[in-house]
Design a protein around this motif. Structure first.
Motif, PDB file in Angstrom:
ATOM      1  N   ASP A 260       4.966 -49.410  -6.540  1.00 22.07           N
ATOM      2  CA  ASP A 260       3.732 -49.551  -7.272  1.00 22.07           C
ATOM      3  C   ASP A 260       3.683 -50.891  -7.959  1.00 22.07           C
ATOM      4  O   ASP A 260       4.418 -51.153  -8.865  1.00 22.07           O
ATOM      5  CB  ASP A 260       3.383 -48.337  -8.292  1.00 22.07           C
ATOM      6  CG  ASP A 260       3.245 -47.054  -7.552  1.00 22.07           C
ATOM      7  OD1 ASP A 260       2.883 -46.868  -6.395  1.00 22.07           O
ATOM      8  OD2 ASP A 260       3.817 -45.863  -8.076  1.00 22.07           O
ATOM      9  N   HIS A 262       0.987 -53.249 -10.397  1.00 21.35           N
ATOM     10  CA  HIS A 262      -0.116 -53.249 -11.217  1.00 21.35           C
ATOM     11  C   HIS A 262      -0.335 -54.557 -11.672  1.00 21.35           C
ATOM     12  O   HIS A 262       0.838 -55.075 -12.360  1.00 21.35           O
ATOM     13  CB  HIS A 262       0.047 -52.314 -12.324  1.00 21.35           C
ATOM     14  CG  HIS A 262       0.271 -50.735 -11.768  1.00 21.35           C
ATOM     15  ND1 HIS A 262      -0.386 -49.938 -10.986  1.00 21.35           N
ATOM     16  CD2 HIS A 262       1.508 -49.985 -12.271  1.00 21.35           C
ATOM     17  CE1 HIS A 262       0.195 -48.608 -10.968  1.00 21.35           C
ATOM     18  NE2 HIS A 262       1.404 -48.686 -11.597  1.00 21.35           N
ATOM     19  N   ARG A 269      -6.612 -53.486 -16.231  1.00 20.22           N
ATOM     20  CA  ARG A 269      -5.917 -53.367 -15.207  1.00 20.22           C
ATOM     21  C   ARG A 269      -7.175 -53.945 -14.170  1.00 20.22           C
ATOM     22  O   ARG A 269      -8.349 -53.394 -13.932  1.00 20.22           O
ATOM     23  CB  ARG A 269      -5.543 -51.833 -14.562  1.00 20.22           C
ATOM     24  CG  ARG A 269      -5.008 -51.574 -13.334  1.00 20.22           C
ATOM     25  CD  ARG A 269      -3.407 -52.020 -13.442  1.00 20.22           C
ATOM     26  NE  ARG A 269      -2.662 -51.715 -14.353  1.00 20.22           N
ATOM     27  CZ  ARG A 269      -2.161 -50.378 -14.610  1.00 20.22           C
ATOM     28  NH1 ARG A 269      -2.428 -49.396 -13.658  1.00 20.22           N
ATOM     29  NH2 ARG A 269      -1.552 -50.196 -15.561  1.00 20.22           N
ATOM     30  N   ASP A 272      -4.062 -52.744  -8.297  1.00 26.06           N
ATOM     31  CA  ASP A 272      -3.118 -51.767  -7.849  1.00 26.06           C
ATOM     32  C   ASP A 272      -2.782 -51.908  -6.511  1.00 26.06           C
ATOM     33  O   ASP A 272      -3.610 -51.921  -5.624  1.00 26.06           O
ATOM     34  CB  ASP A 272      -3.266 -50.326  -8.225  1.00 26.06           C
ATOM     35  CG  ASP A 272      -3.477 -50.038  -9.686  1.00 26.06           C
ATOM     36  OD1 ASP A 272      -2.877 -50.727 -10.702  1.00 26.06           O
ATOM     37  OD2 ASP A 272      -4.173 -48.857 -10.004  1.00 26.06           O
ATOM     38  N   HIS A 274       0.047 -50.365  -3.872  1.00 24.59           N
ATOM     39  CA  HIS A 274       1.161 -49.382  -3.406  1.00 24.59           C
ATOM     40  C   HIS A 274       1.457 -49.736  -2.055  1.00 24.59           C
ATOM     41  O   HIS A 274       1.097 -49.896  -1.135  1.00 24.59           O
ATOM     42  CB  HIS A 274       0.273 -48.034  -3.529  1.00 24.59           C
ATOM     43  CG  HIS A 274      -0.501 -47.767  -4.716  1.00 24.59           C
ATOM     44  ND1 HIS A 274       0.114 -47.573  -6.004  1.00 24.59           N
ATOM     45  CD2 HIS A 274      -1.846 -47.896  -5.141  1.00 24.59           C
ATOM     46  CE1 HIS A 274      -0.842 -47.405  -6.906  1.00 24.59           C
ATOM     47  NE2 HIS A 274      -1.951 -47.576  -6.261  1.00 24.59           N
TER      48      HIS A 274
END
Length: 283
Positions: A260, A262, A269, A272, A274
């Motif tokens: 992950d 970030h 934020r 993201d 993944h």
């Protein structure tokens, strides 16, 4: 040179600091040309340093050994061996990736893509999850000394299959920052007449995951840096304290290896990423 590149370089010079390459060796790294980056810097770097280009050798990793991060015996015992294997044998893995831009930051992603990423073929962060639905093409490129075959530079070259855009063309290495007791992971992204570098400290969590972070607060900390050169031995560097990143590599409850990633801007934020990493089947 494009106008936006000139503006960025003026910003680095005027808001950053002049640095001595000897005193800040941990910040110095390969730079790009003034045109498309893509993988052109690989050939240029190999020629300049008389290195041999080796692509996708068996068992090629982002690190030759995970111990390069300065892990203690206790950290080595705690680290999940599958995480270590990923960093030491990255070429043996296939990748799936999902991206998620947050709220009002989505337009920023489009601006970044149109102004810099598409033109330079560097840092093409996917704008929609469907962009990476077909997966990523991943290459590990080693630049080796011709006499000793010792690796000097390791490049992770990743392309979005659906668009053929380069999402990352980053050089993975470690650096010895005098403000930290153990080596830091450093990822260098060559840009025109300079580079962007993410300098990350490591932490081995209780579950065996590896957490890498660039969340420093001042120049000299782990963090995000722009470095610029005039190719005459003069260097400037700008610490971007508004940019923070965290990468957590771990094995989930279904024994699947994941990462992950970030990214924060001024504490918010904005993206993201993944990843799902799967070991390739033997032919």
């Amino acid at each position: 040179m494009a106008l936006q590149d000139k503006i960025t370089q003026v910003w680095v010079k005027t808001t950053g600091r002049r640095i001595d390459a000897k005193d800040f060796a941990w910040l110095i790294g390969p730079v790009g040309d003034t045109d498309i980056i893509k993988d052109t810097f690989v050939t240029k770097l190999a020629k300049e340093e008389n290195l041999e280009i080796c692509k996708n050798l068996p068992a090629s990793g982002l690190l030759e050994q995970i111990e390069e991060l300065g892990l203690t015996d206790e950290e080595m015992r705690r680290l999940n061996p599958r995480v270590a294997d990923f960093y030491e044998n990255t070429s043996e893995y296939e990748f799936e990736m999902w991206s998620e831009w947050k709220g009002f930051f989505k337009p920023f992603g489009k601006i970044l893509s149109s102004v810099f990423s598409k033109r330079l073929q560097q840092l093409n962060l996917p704008l929609k999850a469907i962009d990476t639905a077909k997966g990523l093409k991943s290459e590990i490129i080693k630049l080796k000394c011709k006499e000793t075959q010792k690796t000097k530079w390791t490049i992770w070259y990743r392309i979005i299959k659906s668009t053929d855009d380069v999402i990352y063309s980053g050089i993975y290495t470690t650096c010895k920052n005098p403000n930290h007791k153990t080596p830091l992971l450093k990822v260098i992204f060559p840009l025109p007449n300079g580079n962007a570098s993410v300098v990350m400290k490591k932490n081995i969590e209780e579950d065996g995951a590896l957490l890498l972070s660039s969340d420093g607060k001042k120049f000299g900390d782990n963090g995000f840096y722009f470095t610029l050169t005039d190719h005459k031995g003069n260097y400037w560097a700008r610490f971007v304290k508004s940019m923070h990143e965290w990468i957590r590599v771990y094995e989930d409850e279904e024994n699947i290896l994941r990462a992950d990633h970030h990214l924060n801007f001024y504490g918010f934020r904005f993206l993201d990423l993944h990843y799902k990493m799967t070991k390739k089947s033997n032919p």
